[in-house]
Design an enzyme around this catalytic site. Structure first.
Site, PDB file in Angstrom:
ATOM      1  N   GLY A  47      39.151  41.841  46.568  1.00 12.07           N
ATOM      2  CA  GLY A  47      38.741  40.448  46.620  1.00 12.07           C
ATOM      3  C   GLY A  47      39.734  39.577  45.887  1.00 12.07           C
ATOM      4  O   GLY A  47      40.574  40.077  45.115  1.00 12.07           O
ATOM      5  N   GLN A  52      42.654  32.403  41.087  1.00  8.40           N
ATOM      6  CA  GLN A  52      43.618  33.468  40.784  1.00  8.40           C
ATOM      7  C   GLN A  52      44.999  33.186  41.376  1.00  8.40           C
ATOM      8  O   GLN A  52      45.977  33.787  40.950  1.00  8.40           O
ATOM      9  CB  GLN A  52      43.122  34.816  41.324  1.00  8.40           C
ATOM     10  CG  GLN A  52      41.920  35.358  40.571  1.00  8.40           C
ATOM     11  CD  GLN A  52      41.545  36.713  41.129  1.00  8.40           C
ATOM     12  OE1 GLN A  52      40.833  36.800  42.123  1.00  8.40           O
ATOM     13  NE2 GLN A  52      42.042  37.763  40.499  1.00  8.40           N
ATOM     14  N   CYS A 107      40.609  44.042  38.469  1.00 11.27           N
ATOM     15  CA  CYS A 107      40.853  42.651  38.856  1.00 11.27           C
ATOM     16  C   CYS A 107      42.359  42.453  38.945  1.00 11.27           C
ATOM     17  O   CYS A 107      43.092  42.899  38.065  1.00 11.27           O
ATOM     18  CB  CYS A 107      40.249  41.731  37.798  1.00 11.27           C
ATOM     19  SG  CYS A 107      40.496  39.985  38.161  1.00 11.27           S
ATOM     20  N   LEU A 108      42.803  41.776  39.995  1.00 12.58           N
ATOM     21  CA  LEU A 108      44.238  41.543  40.167  1.00 12.58           C
ATOM     22  C   LEU A 108      44.807  40.676  39.040  1.00 12.58           C
ATOM     23  O   LEU A 108      46.004  40.697  38.799  1.00 12.58           O
ATOM     24  CB  LEU A 108      44.515  40.900  41.533  1.00 12.58           C
ATOM     25  CG  LEU A 108      44.169  41.792  42.739  1.00 12.58           C
ATOM     26  CD1 LEU A 108      44.377  41.030  44.041  1.00 12.58           C
ATOM     27  CD2 LEU A 108      44.975  43.084  42.736  1.00 12.58           C
ATOM     28  N   HIS A 149      31.677  39.388  41.293  1.00 13.08           N
ATOM     29  CA  HIS A 149      32.949  39.364  40.559  1.00 13.08           C
ATOM     30  C   HIS A 149      33.801  38.171  41.010  1.00 13.08           C
ATOM     31  O   HIS A 149      34.332  37.426  40.174  1.00 13.08           O
ATOM     32  CB  HIS A 149      33.680  40.695  40.792  1.00 13.08           C
ATOM     33  CG  HIS A 149      35.051  40.768  40.190  1.00 13.08           C
ATOM     34  ND1 HIS A 149      35.396  41.681  39.218  1.00 13.08           N
ATOM     35  CD2 HIS A 149      36.172  40.046  40.442  1.00 13.08           C
ATOM     36  CE1 HIS A 149      36.675  41.492  38.885  1.00 13.08           C
ATOM     37  NE2 HIS A 149      37.167  40.513  39.622  1.00 13.08           N
ATOM     38  N   GLU A 150      33.909  37.993  42.324  1.00 10.56           N
ATOM     39  CA  GLU A 150      34.757  36.900  42.836  1.00 10.56           C
ATOM     40  C   GLU A 150      34.159  35.544  42.497  1.00 10.56           C
ATOM     41  O   GLU A 150      34.888  34.619  42.126  1.00 10.56           O
ATOM     42  CB  GLU A 150      34.974  37.032  44.345  1.00 10.56           C
ATOM     43  CG  GLU A 150      35.733  38.294  44.783  1.00 10.56           C
ATOM     44  CD  GLU A 150      36.956  38.600  43.941  1.00 10.56           C
ATOM     45  OE1 GLU A 150      37.658  37.650  43.522  1.00 10.56           O
ATOM     46  OE2 GLU A 150      37.217  39.787  43.683  1.00 10.56           O
ATOM     47  N   HIS A 153      34.877  34.213  39.078  1.00 11.44           N
ATOM     48  CA  HIS A 153      36.177  33.548  38.916  1.00 11.44           C
ATOM     49  C   HIS A 153      36.052  32.033  39.108  1.00 11.44           C
ATOM     50  O   HIS A 153      36.792  31.263  38.498  1.00 11.44           O
ATOM     51  CB  HIS A 153      37.187  34.080  39.947  1.00 11.44           C
ATOM     52  CG  HIS A 153      37.812  35.395  39.572  1.00 11.44           C
ATOM     53  ND1 HIS A 153      38.612  35.551  38.469  1.00 11.44           N
ATOM     54  CD2 HIS A 153      37.783  36.604  40.179  1.00 11.44           C
ATOM     55  CE1 HIS A 153      39.042  36.809  38.402  1.00 11.44           C
ATOM     56  NE2 HIS A 153      38.552  37.478  39.433  1.00 11.44           N
TER      57      HIS A 153
END
Ligand code: NI
Length: 182
Positions: A47, A52, A107-108, A149-150, A153
């Site tokens: 995701g 991000q 997470c990226l 999670h997304e 953000h």
């Protein structure tokens, strides 16, 4: 299409509350979404949220692959553990029950690490696609986790701030050793 630079933990854009998108069908949103998809696939993520990639707008994309779901479930139960590549603009989440489930997240924006996070495991969510159509789904398991999670953000939250026990924030390579050892 372009691969975008991913903000890493410590960059202030990851701590800001993202703004709603006035028009989900606007061409610049479609461009952003296409670039986010290319960036997520290139980085091998499940995701990605617009903050991000340094764009503080309420846009997320995610994918919940079938192989991450529990094969012991019935067809009906299994369905909402998985999700095709989905774009959600201005998403909202409703928690559907008190049950929570723990799982390892990455997470990226927090490269190389994994953390064990408890989250509600049954949610409903809604948001708009780039065609302006409303998407409404229920989700459990990994699917519910990745959506939460997304969407975190978009409110300036990274998964470590959801962790109850920071001793379970580990390097990916160490987690592989832990899992191999059982
Ligand atoms: Ni993330």
């Amino acid at each position: 299409m372009a691969i975008l630079k991913i903000a890493r933990m410590g960059h202030p854009v990851l701590l800001t509350v993202a703004r709603p998108v006035p028009d989900p069908t606007a061409p610049e949103i479609r461009r952003l979404v296409n670039d986010m998809i290319e960036t997520m696939i290139d980085a091998n993520g499940a995701g990605l949220a617009a903050p991000q990639v340094h764009v503080p707008l309420r846009v997320v994309i995610f994918q919940a692959p079938g192989e991450r779901s529990d094969p012991g479930l019935s067809e009906a139960e299994r369905f909402d553990h998985t999700a095709p590549l989905t774009v959600l603009i201005n998403p909202e989440i409703a928690i559907m029950g008190p049950e929570t489930e723990g799982g390892w997240e990455g997470c990226l924006s927090v490269p190389g690490l994994r953390g064990y996070v408890e989250r509600p495991n049954h949610i409903q969510y809604r948001g708009y696609g780039v065609d302006g159509r409303l998407i409404e789904r229920t989700a459990r398991g990994f699917h519910a986790r990745v959506v939460q999670h997304e969407c975190d953000h978009l409110d300036g939250r990274l998964y470590p701030s959801r962790m109850a026990d920071l001793s379970r924030l580990v390097f990916e390579s160490e987690l592989r050793h832990m899992q191999a050892a059982g």
